[in-house]
Design an enzyme around this catalytic site. Sequence first.
Site, mmCIF file in Angstrom:
data_model
loop_
_atom_site.group_PDB
_atom_site.id
_atom_site.type_symbol
_atom_site.label_atom_id
_atom_site.label_comp_id
_atom_site.label_asym_id
_atom_site.label_seq_id
_atom_site.Cartn_x
_atom_site.Cartn_y
_atom_site.Cartn_z
ATOM 1 N N HIS A 58 0.818 -1.212 0.000
ATOM 2 C CA HIS A 58 0.000 0.000 0.000
ATOM 3 C C HIS A 58 0.859 1.273 0.000
ATOM 4 O O HIS A 58 1.262 1.749 1.054
ATOM 5 C CB HIS A 58 -0.879 -0.053 1.256
ATOM 6 N N HIS A 60 1.340 5.310 -2.080
ATOM 7 C CA HIS A 60 0.832 6.327 -3.018
ATOM 8 C C HIS A 60 2.058 7.054 -3.568
ATOM 9 O O HIS A 60 2.570 7.969 -2.915
ATOM 10 C CB HIS A 60 -0.067 7.329 -2.298
ATOM 11 N N PHE A 61 2.547 6.639 -4.730
ATOM 12 C CA PHE A 61 3.737 7.274 -5.296
ATOM 13 C C PHE A 61 3.393 8.456 -6.209
ATOM 14 O O PHE A 61 4.280 9.071 -6.798
ATOM 15 C CB PHE A 61 4.629 6.239 -5.993
ATOM 16 N N ARG A 62 2.095 8.752 -6.371
ATOM 17 C CA ARG A 62 1.626 10.035 -6.931
ATOM 18 C C ARG A 62 1.857 10.259 -8.416
ATOM 19 O O ARG A 62 1.566 11.349 -8.901
ATOM 20 C CB ARG A 62 2.257 11.228 -6.185
ATOM 21 N N ASN A 92 -5.230 6.427 -6.725
ATOM 22 C CA ASN A 92 -5.756 7.808 -6.622
ATOM 23 C C ASN A 92 -4.749 8.839 -7.126
ATOM 24 O O ASN A 92 -4.413 9.792 -6.448
ATOM 25 C CB ASN A 92 -6.185 8.120 -5.173
ATOM 26 N N HIS A 176 -10.891 0.735 1.501
ATOM 27 C CA HIS A 176 -10.753 1.804 2.485
ATOM 28 C C HIS A 176 -12.108 1.885 3.164
ATOM 29 O O HIS A 176 -13.072 2.413 2.610
ATOM 30 C CB HIS A 176 -10.395 3.131 1.798
ATOM 31 N N HIS A 234 -5.451 -0.425 6.167
ATOM 32 C CA HIS A 234 -5.235 0.410 7.366
ATOM 33 C C HIS A 234 -6.336 0.338 8.431
ATOM 34 O O HIS A 234 -6.951 1.342 8.775
ATOM 35 C CB HIS A 234 -4.995 1.877 6.975
ATOM 36 N N ASP A 307 1.046 2.566 3.750
ATOM 37 C CA ASP A 307 0.150 3.645 3.318
ATOM 38 C C ASP A 307 0.964 4.938 3.151
ATOM 39 O O ASP A 307 0.527 6.026 3.542
ATOM 40 C CB ASP A 307 -1.010 3.863 4.302
ATOM 41 N N HIS A 311 2.871 14.280 1.199
ATOM 42 C CA HIS A 311 2.405 15.617 0.794
ATOM 43 C C HIS A 311 3.537 16.575 1.115
ATOM 44 O O HIS A 311 4.407 16.271 1.943
ATOM 45 C CB HIS A 311 1.146 15.998 1.582
HETATM 46 O O1 DOR Z 1 -4.431 9.780 4.632
HETATM 47 C C1 DOR Z 1 -4.586 9.285 3.530
HETATM 48 N N1 DOR Z 1 -3.903 9.731 2.480
HETATM 49 N N2 DOR Z 1 -5.485 8.311 3.374
HETATM 50 C C2 DOR Z 1 -5.874 7.884 2.153
HETATM 51 O O2 DOR Z 1 -6.761 7.099 2.073
HETATM 52 C C3 DOR Z 1 -5.248 8.455 0.946
HETATM 53 C C4 DOR Z 1 -3.935 9.030 1.247
HETATM 54 C C5 DOR Z 1 -3.412 9.925 0.139
HETATM 55 O O3 DOR Z 1 -3.420 9.488 -1.013
HETATM 56 O O4 DOR Z 1 -2.966 11.027 0.433
HETATM 57 ZN ZN ZN Z 2 -3.735 4.749 1.220
#
Ligand code: DOR
Ligand code: ZN
Length: 438
Positions: A58, A60-62, A92, A176, A234, A307, A311
């Site tokens: 899990h 998120h490499f964006r 996402n 989720h 999570h 996870d 940011h």
């Molecule tokens: O805190 C989170 N950030 N929960 C998520 O489900 C998505 C993730 C994100 O992509 O920033």
């Molecule tokens: Zn996530």
Amino acid sequence: MASSLLIKHCRILDRGKLKESHIFIRQGKIKSIGKAERAQKTIEAEGNIVIPGLIDCHVHFRQPGGEQKEDFYSGSRAAAKGGITSIFDMPNTNPATTTLAALKQKRELAKRHCIVNYGLHFGATPDNADMVRKADTKSVKIYMGSSTGNLLVNTPEALARIFMAAKQSGKVCMVHAEDEECLRNLKEMYKEQTANHAEAELHTKIRDSSCAAKAIKDALRLQAKIGNKLYFCHTSTKEEMALLRKAKQRSTKVFCEVTPHHLFLDVRAYRKYGNFVKVNPPLRHAEDREALWKGIADGTVDTISTDHAPHLPEEKGQGYWDAPSGMPGVETMLPLLLDAVNKGKLSLTKVVELTAWNPAKIFGIVNKGYIKVGYDADLVLADMNLSTRLESIESKSKWSPFQDMILQGWPVVTIINGDIAYYRGALYNTRGKPVAFA
Ligand code: DOR
Ligand code: ZN
């Protein structure tokens, strides 16, 4: 790039016990264990431990669309430094990975830039069940409650369509589980009350544990009818642990993930770090943390994954209502877990079970997760005596809630497909490959 490599004088786990050994690698695979064969390159392990490279289910490499926060290159370098040799990226992004074209585009980006091995999760929308069926992935991510991005599947009918499509195409549903209506109601209520002076701690009240429990119950009820594989991302509360403990007695197709931030932090961290630790699901209370550790001990928890949701500091520094949710994790998961092993909170075997064996089993990953002859040489050399703190941060988020902690137990060398990706502070540009499935 050496085509043969010997890890000399290491220790490996054998039925719970550490045994002195050597690992010989050729052309990316483990060729022999126990013999110090001649190799083009030798790593003197000096008694350090070798474990299977971590499989992080899990992240998120964006990329695409959020490269200012992270991309496959920066994220995977951070992962390699943290002893993670395979990652599964969440959908996402922008565009979201909810069409076959977006999936293809992301796969090409990962192929070009990711220095660790990779898998991709497809993303569900209320009306892309057909695409879910066709997507060439082993998993589909379903947001029952909204989070970063705009993916949401929040009607029972839509959820049933996705569960069915996943079952028909052999996919794991990665959920989720926070109930959207429950979240919206609480948000409205608190928005009026707090207007401009909301503290980060409000996040735990708005995203109350009852919202998670409601979504878990709904998803489990549907899974009992459809019989799909269901993986709860999570999980963070004692109520969820109780529900999943019971559900797992009825079905072997229900799986449960926890994150390092829910294991090692709780609401008190909001006082110190404010919105930097705003995350979905939110940080919970001490008794929830304890329940997660109990879930690890009794087998309710199947995986620990990061996870990793980076940011930028300037985004996180905004007020409560504007700051995005999520925090980085790939550089700190293994050090936190090794430190916990040193403190007697769990065994090293349990760490390997939850970060390598079980991810390989749940997704049916071929030739990974174990130190076995013929398996891919995805390995981590860990120094259980090294006591230090995170000195630099590879992730573009350039921050971690764990950066001030002195932890004992660190990955010191990471090997990906037989090549050195990380060696005592230095990163190298290895080539990640797509993870293969049975
Ligand atoms: O805190 C989170 N950030 N929960 C998520 O489900 C998505 C993730 C994100 O992509 O920033
Ligand atoms: Zn996530």
